[in-house]
Design a protein around this motif. Sequence first.
Motif, PDB file in Angstrom:
ATOM      1  N   TYR A 550      -8.571 -27.236  -4.498  1.00 55.30           N
ATOM      2  CA  TYR A 550      -8.497 -26.825  -3.102  1.00 55.30           C
ATOM      3  C   TYR A 550      -9.481 -25.695  -2.831  1.00 55.30           C
ATOM      4  CZ  TYR A 550      -4.410 -29.747  -2.362  1.00 55.30           C
ATOM      5  OH  TYR A 550      -3.568 -30.824  -2.238  1.00 55.30           O
ATOM      6  N   GLY A 551     -10.007 -25.642  -1.601  1.00 54.54           N
ATOM      7  CA  GLY A 551     -11.046 -24.692  -1.249  1.00 54.54           C
ATOM      8  C   GLY A 551     -10.516 -23.332  -0.865  1.00 54.54           C
ATOM      9  N   THR A 552     -11.441 -22.439  -0.512  1.00 48.09           N
ATOM     10  CA  THR A 552     -11.105 -21.045  -0.208  1.00 48.09           C
ATOM     11  C   THR A 552     -10.183 -20.939   0.998  1.00 48.09           C
ATOM     12  OG1 THR A 552     -13.237 -20.339  -1.095  1.00 48.09           O
ATOM     13  CG2 THR A 552     -12.077 -18.793   0.353  1.00 48.09           C
ATOM     14  N   THR A 553     -10.459 -21.703   2.028  1.00 50.75           N
ATOM     15  CA  THR A 553      -9.628 -21.629   3.238  1.00 50.75           C
ATOM     16  C   THR A 553      -8.187 -22.032   2.943  1.00 50.75           C
ATOM     17  OG1 THR A 553     -11.545 -22.122   4.625  1.00 50.75           O
ATOM     18  CG2 THR A 553      -9.354 -22.443   5.601  1.00 50.75           C
ATOM     19  N   ALA A 554      -8.013 -23.095   2.211  1.00 47.22           N
ATOM     20  CA  ALA A 554      -6.666 -23.552   1.865  1.00 47.22           C
ATOM     21  C   ALA A 554      -5.943 -22.512   1.019  1.00 47.22           C
ATOM     22  CB  ALA A 554      -6.744 -24.880   1.123  1.00 47.22           C
ATOM     23  N   MET A 555      -6.670 -21.880   0.108  1.00 44.27           N
ATOM     24  CA  MET A 555      -6.033 -20.885  -0.755  1.00 44.27           C
ATOM     25  C   MET A 555      -5.619 -19.652   0.043  1.00 44.27           C
ATOM     26  SD  MET A 555      -5.906 -22.638  -3.361  1.00 44.27           S
ATOM     27  CE  MET A 555      -4.950 -21.399  -4.213  1.00 44.27           C
ATOM     28  N   ARG A 556      -6.419 -19.280   1.040  1.00 46.04           N
ATOM     29  CA  ARG A 556      -6.031 -18.147   1.879  1.00 46.04           C
ATOM     30  C   ARG A 556      -4.763 -18.452   2.665  1.00 46.04           C
ATOM     31  NH1 ARG A 556     -12.034 -16.488   4.276  1.00 46.04           N
ATOM     32  NH2 ARG A 556     -12.762 -15.403   2.376  1.00 46.04           N
ATOM     33  N   TRP A 557      -4.694 -19.668   3.211  1.00 48.55           N
ATOM     34  CA  TRP A 557      -3.475 -20.056   3.919  1.00 48.55           C
ATOM     35  C   TRP A 557      -2.268 -20.083   2.979  1.00 48.55           C
ATOM     36  CZ3 TRP A 557      -2.432 -20.074   8.861  1.00 48.55           C
ATOM     37  CH2 TRP A 557      -3.477 -20.171   9.779  1.00 48.55           C
ATOM     38  N   LEU A 558      -2.500 -20.560   1.770  1.00 47.75           N
ATOM     39  CA  LEU A 558      -1.410 -20.591   0.791  1.00 47.75           C
ATOM     40  C   LEU A 558      -0.946 -19.179   0.457  1.00 47.75           C
ATOM     41  CD1 LEU A 558       0.415 -22.048  -1.250  1.00 47.75           C
ATOM     42  CD2 LEU A 558      -1.469 -21.900  -2.894  1.00 47.75           C
ATOM     43  N   THR A 559      -1.879 -18.255   0.269  1.00 43.45           N
ATOM     44  CA  THR A 559      -1.517 -16.870  -0.027  1.00 43.45           C
ATOM     45  C   THR A 559      -0.695 -16.273   1.101  1.00 43.45           C
ATOM     46  OG1 THR A 559      -3.544 -16.596  -1.329  1.00 43.45           O
ATOM     47  CG2 THR A 559      -2.429 -14.601  -0.592  1.00 43.45           C
ATOM     48  N   ALA A 560      -1.145 -16.491   2.333  1.00 33.99           N
ATOM     49  CA  ALA A 560      -0.423 -15.952   3.483  1.00 33.99           C
ATOM     50  C   ALA A 560       0.970 -16.562   3.608  1.00 33.99           C
ATOM     51  CB  ALA A 560      -1.224 -16.199   4.761  1.00 33.99           C
ATOM     52  N   ALA A 561       1.047 -17.877   3.412  1.00 34.76           N
ATOM     53  CA  ALA A 561       2.351 -18.545   3.508  1.00 34.76           C
ATOM     54  C   ALA A 561       3.293 -18.061   2.424  1.00 34.76           C
ATOM     55  CB  ALA A 561       2.165 -20.058   3.416  1.00 34.76           C
ATOM     56  N   GLY A 562       2.767 -17.893   1.216  1.00 35.59           N
ATOM     57  CA  GLY A 562       3.597 -17.397   0.127  1.00 35.59           C
ATOM     58  C   GLY A 562       4.107 -16.000   0.398  1.00 35.59           C
ATOM     59  N   ALA A 563       3.243 -15.131   0.921  1.00 35.03           N
ATOM     60  CA  ALA A 563       3.672 -13.772   1.237  1.00 35.03           C
ATOM     61  C   ALA A 563       4.774 -13.773   2.290  1.00 35.03           C
ATOM     62  CB  ALA A 563       2.473 -12.953   1.712  1.00 35.03           C
ATOM     63  N   VAL A 564       4.619 -14.635   3.300  1.00 37.44           N
ATOM     64  CA  VAL A 564       5.650 -14.720   4.339  1.00 37.44           C
ATOM     65  C   VAL A 564       6.974 -15.192   3.742  1.00 37.44           C
ATOM     66  CG1 VAL A 564       6.348 -15.962   6.419  1.00 37.44           C
ATOM     67  CG2 VAL A 564       4.030 -15.042   6.218  1.00 37.44           C
ATOM     68  N   LEU A 565       6.918 -16.181   2.857  1.00 39.72           N
ATOM     69  CA  LEU A 565       8.143 -16.679   2.229  1.00 39.72           C
ATOM     70  C   LEU A 565       8.858 -15.590   1.444  1.00 39.72           C
ATOM     71  CD1 LEU A 565       7.154 -20.232   0.912  1.00 39.72           C
ATOM     72  CD2 LEU A 565       8.869 -19.687   2.654  1.00 39.72           C
ATOM     73  N   LEU A 566       8.099 -14.696   0.813  1.00 43.60           N
ATOM     74  CA  LEU A 566       8.723 -13.642   0.018  1.00 43.60           C
ATOM     75  C   LEU A 566       9.252 -12.497   0.878  1.00 43.60           C
ATOM     76  CD1 LEU A 566       6.430 -13.279  -3.131  1.00 43.60           C
ATOM     77  CD2 LEU A 566       8.368 -14.788  -2.741  1.00 43.60           C
ATOM     78  N   VAL A 567       8.623 -12.266   2.002  1.00 41.05           N
ATOM     79  CA  VAL A 567       8.959 -11.083   2.795  1.00 41.05           C
ATOM     80  C   VAL A 567       9.916 -11.394   3.945  1.00 41.05           C
ATOM     81  CG1 VAL A 567       7.985  -9.299   4.308  1.00 41.05           C
ATOM     82  CG2 VAL A 567       6.806  -9.929   2.190  1.00 41.05           C
ATOM     83  N   ALA A 568       9.760 -12.541   4.602  1.00 48.76           N
ATOM     84  CA  ALA A 568      10.492 -12.814   5.841  1.00 48.76           C
ATOM     85  C   ALA A 568      12.011 -12.850   5.672  1.00 48.76           C
ATOM     86  CB  ALA A 568       9.996 -14.119   6.455  1.00 48.76           C
ATOM     87  N   PRO A 569      12.574 -13.545   4.660  1.00 46.87           N
ATOM     88  CA  PRO A 569      14.046 -13.597   4.591  1.00 46.87           C
ATOM     89  C   PRO A 569      14.693 -12.220   4.463  1.00 46.87           C
ATOM     90  CG  PRO A 569      13.068 -15.297   3.201  1.00 46.87           C
ATOM     91  CD  PRO A 569      11.949 -14.416   3.638  1.00 46.87           C
ATOM     92  N   GLY A 570      14.135 -11.367   3.617  1.00 48.63           N
ATOM     93  CA  GLY A 570      14.682 -10.021   3.489  1.00 48.63           C
ATOM     94  C   GLY A 570      14.560  -9.232   4.769  1.00 48.63           C
ATOM     95  N   THR A 571      13.450  -9.417   5.468  1.00 47.08           N
ATOM     96  CA  THR A 571      13.252  -8.708   6.737  1.00 47.08           C
ATOM     97  C   THR A 571      14.295  -9.129   7.764  1.00 47.08           C
ATOM     98  OG1 THR A 571      10.874  -8.604   6.293  1.00 47.08           O
ATOM     99  CG2 THR A 571      11.591  -8.232   8.566  1.00 47.08           C
ATOM    100  N   VAL A 572      14.566 -10.422   7.840  1.00 45.64           N
ATOM    101  CA  VAL A 572      15.555 -10.919   8.806  1.00 45.64           C
ATOM    102  C   VAL A 572      16.927 -10.306   8.543  1.00 45.64           C
ATOM    103  CG1 VAL A 572      16.792 -12.978   9.567  1.00 45.64           C
ATOM    104  CG2 VAL A 572      14.302 -13.061   9.248  1.00 45.64           C
ATOM    105  N   THR A 573      17.326 -10.230   7.281  1.00 43.03           N
ATOM    106  CA  THR A 573      18.621  -9.629   6.950  1.00 43.03           C
ATOM    107  C   THR A 573      18.644  -8.148   7.287  1.00 43.03           C
ATOM    108  OG1 THR A 573      19.006 -11.223   5.167  1.00 43.03           O
ATOM    109  CG2 THR A 573      20.256  -9.166   5.084  1.00 43.03           C
ATOM    110  N   SER A 574      17.556  -7.447   6.998  1.00 41.85           N
ATOM    111  CA  SER A 574      17.531  -5.999   7.175  1.00 41.85           C
ATOM    112  C   SER A 574      17.507  -5.576   8.633  1.00 41.85           C
ATOM    113  CB  SER A 574      16.314  -5.408   6.455  1.00 41.85           C
ATOM    114  OG  SER A 574      16.391  -5.633   5.067  1.00 41.85           O
TER     115      SER A 574
END
Length: 733
Positions: A550-574
């Motif tokens: 996969y290319g650079t653009t796809a990897m950037r989207w993957l990085t952003a999506a992964g970060a959101v997955l790790l951060v968003a659920p805890g943020t919603v609870t807090s």
Amino acid sequence: MDGVWRDRSGWPQAGRVLAAVTAMPALVLTGWLLAGLPLLLAGWFRPLPALLLGGALAAALCVYGTRSGRPPGGLAGRPHDTRDARGGGEVGDASAGHVWAVVGVAVASGVFNAIFHTEQLIVRRDPATYAQYTAWLAGHGFLPMPYPTAAFGGPDPALRFDSIGFYDHGGAVVPQFMPGAPLIDSIGAWLGGLSGLLMVPPVLGALAVLTVAGVAARLAGARWAPVAALASAVALPILYTSRTTFSEIPSLILIFGGMALAADALGRSRGTAVLAGLSFGLAVLVRVDGLRDVLPVLVYAGLLIALRGRRGRGEAYARMGVPLLGGLLGGAGLGLVAAFFLSRPYLNYLSDSVRPLLVICGAVLLLTVAGAVAGPRVIPAAGRAVRAWRPARRLPEVLAALVVLVMAGFAVRPWVQTVRRVPATVEDTLNSIFIKWTQQANGMRPDPTRLYSEQSLYWVIWYVGVPVVMLATLAAAVLVRRMARSRGLPWLLPLAIIGWTTVTTLWRPAITPDHPFASRRLVPVVIPGLVVLAVWGLRWAWARIRGAGYGTTAMRWLTAAGAVLLVAPGTVTSIGTAFTPVERGEAAAVRGLCAALPPDASVLMIERVTGDRFTQVVRAMCDRPAAQVRTEGGGATPPVPGAPAATPPDDGGADTTRDVAAASDVTRLVRRVRAAGRVPVLLAAEKVQLIRYGTPVQVVRLRTRQDERSLIDAPNGTWSLSIDVWMVIPGAV
């Protein structure tokens, strides 16, 4: 001048800066505690000697520890790389952007928690106990607290000087809990008074975020450190314990700081290994549970010692075994000395769990020594035997599957087990009554024997979300599989600590199960450990997808999506509680109470709830002699860790018949105080309880918010809290 500033050739490399700033929190706390405890034991814990000695030692450890370590990225290597600690290079994969992102998240976390800090000073639960413990240390510098009997005309059977969180032991008052956190919090009290004390937890919370990011940078790569910092910073338990005087955040800094220093020391610096051991060991000085948390370090140090004599990587690792073990035993030894001399009643209360733990630690130490002695002969032979045993070839896959099965077991546990405890002691009975009333307040069917421990994995899911738990489980399984193949060994110690503490904590949380209070149990290791594992799991998945073309653009989207997955659920609870500070107004209430007391007052608490809450407040923050007058209900509530001073969730008033002292006792004590040349002052929760002794004046009228007490759902709000105190200065009796 501008050209010199723009010339960055002389600036330190980003990896070294990130390594330094993320190791410093643990080094500072280590230096301060090494200086503070001996001063306290000697009765000299005063601002000048403590700040001079503690500050100098902390600075010296920071200079040495940050010069002798390695930059983050040395352990991470390339995404598919499995090199050991010596193969990572000097610069690592950190950039200035990573450093600024990590520091920015930590600073934002500290500022946010400072804005919404709590003021838990009136002793109802553990944070106020720590605050009053700190106030006494900052003002007096010694323990235990002597009985002020002379101020009450001498000993009297109706007097008692203990209260919630403060034991009557050996003719003096002994605070509950270990002294590590109050020793640290005293810095704020000295520098800024009461306001300074309240600002220490947000500062420590920011340092904890830095420390977690540092471990993630070392083990997963600096690219992922900002994600780890943000995911840990927004988790409600981290927010909760970063706003008030708990001990869990200092414990987190010491344990994860020890991981960072141990990673820096691998194959390089024996001195840094000593510092890592001290950081681990001093976690015992902060929390007695730290003894369990750092038990894997003892085994790990023995394993390293057993590797001596082996060539290559084994020899390089073995060099840090003895220094790591020495530092660990030294730090833990100081913690046990403090427990024995300064927290003996607390140890007695926890004896049913502490004694088996000490036996386990002793057995592990003996086995560690035996393994270290026999290791050079046994390890090579055992390795050959394992390689020759055909079924052992599947061992890596079996161990990885076992990791998944353990987490699956915790997931199904609520459907196959209901954890209960039939009260066997007075403390158990008080906790069961509290659980019953909390159930009723939540509209649940009363069942006071429930402990809700079977829900512990779902507590974690509330606070960090399913993606973190799943990625952490995947990462642990992959890492165990790699280590079973003698790869990825820099992860051995961190994974051992995270895995051991997570499993033991989830199996038996051993805490009053109302949330957010119970969430503190997840703070020292479980939540930050799972976050670090999750970012490594995200990095692993990212590397495999990139390897698929996969290319650079796809990897950037993957990085952003992964970060959101790790951060968003805890943020919603807090979000439900993050913007609502609790127990605000207590600082002003305490100041008002102290101002209302005459300088030569001897304060008598004639009603139980007021005595539970304010005896130590008057003693430590108002600097007046204070005592409770025994009531028909038995006087002070036993100092049960975690249980609130007033048991009902709505903090209702006292029973005006059983919880108020007999008039004959009060009258006698008033006369004795006057005979001692002091002014008797009576405090109670209601005007009617004092009317017979004079004209009552209300000195505390607090209307504020308190933590919710949720048992089966994530907390998402606060409850009201009302506290009233009335005062009388009796006339001639």
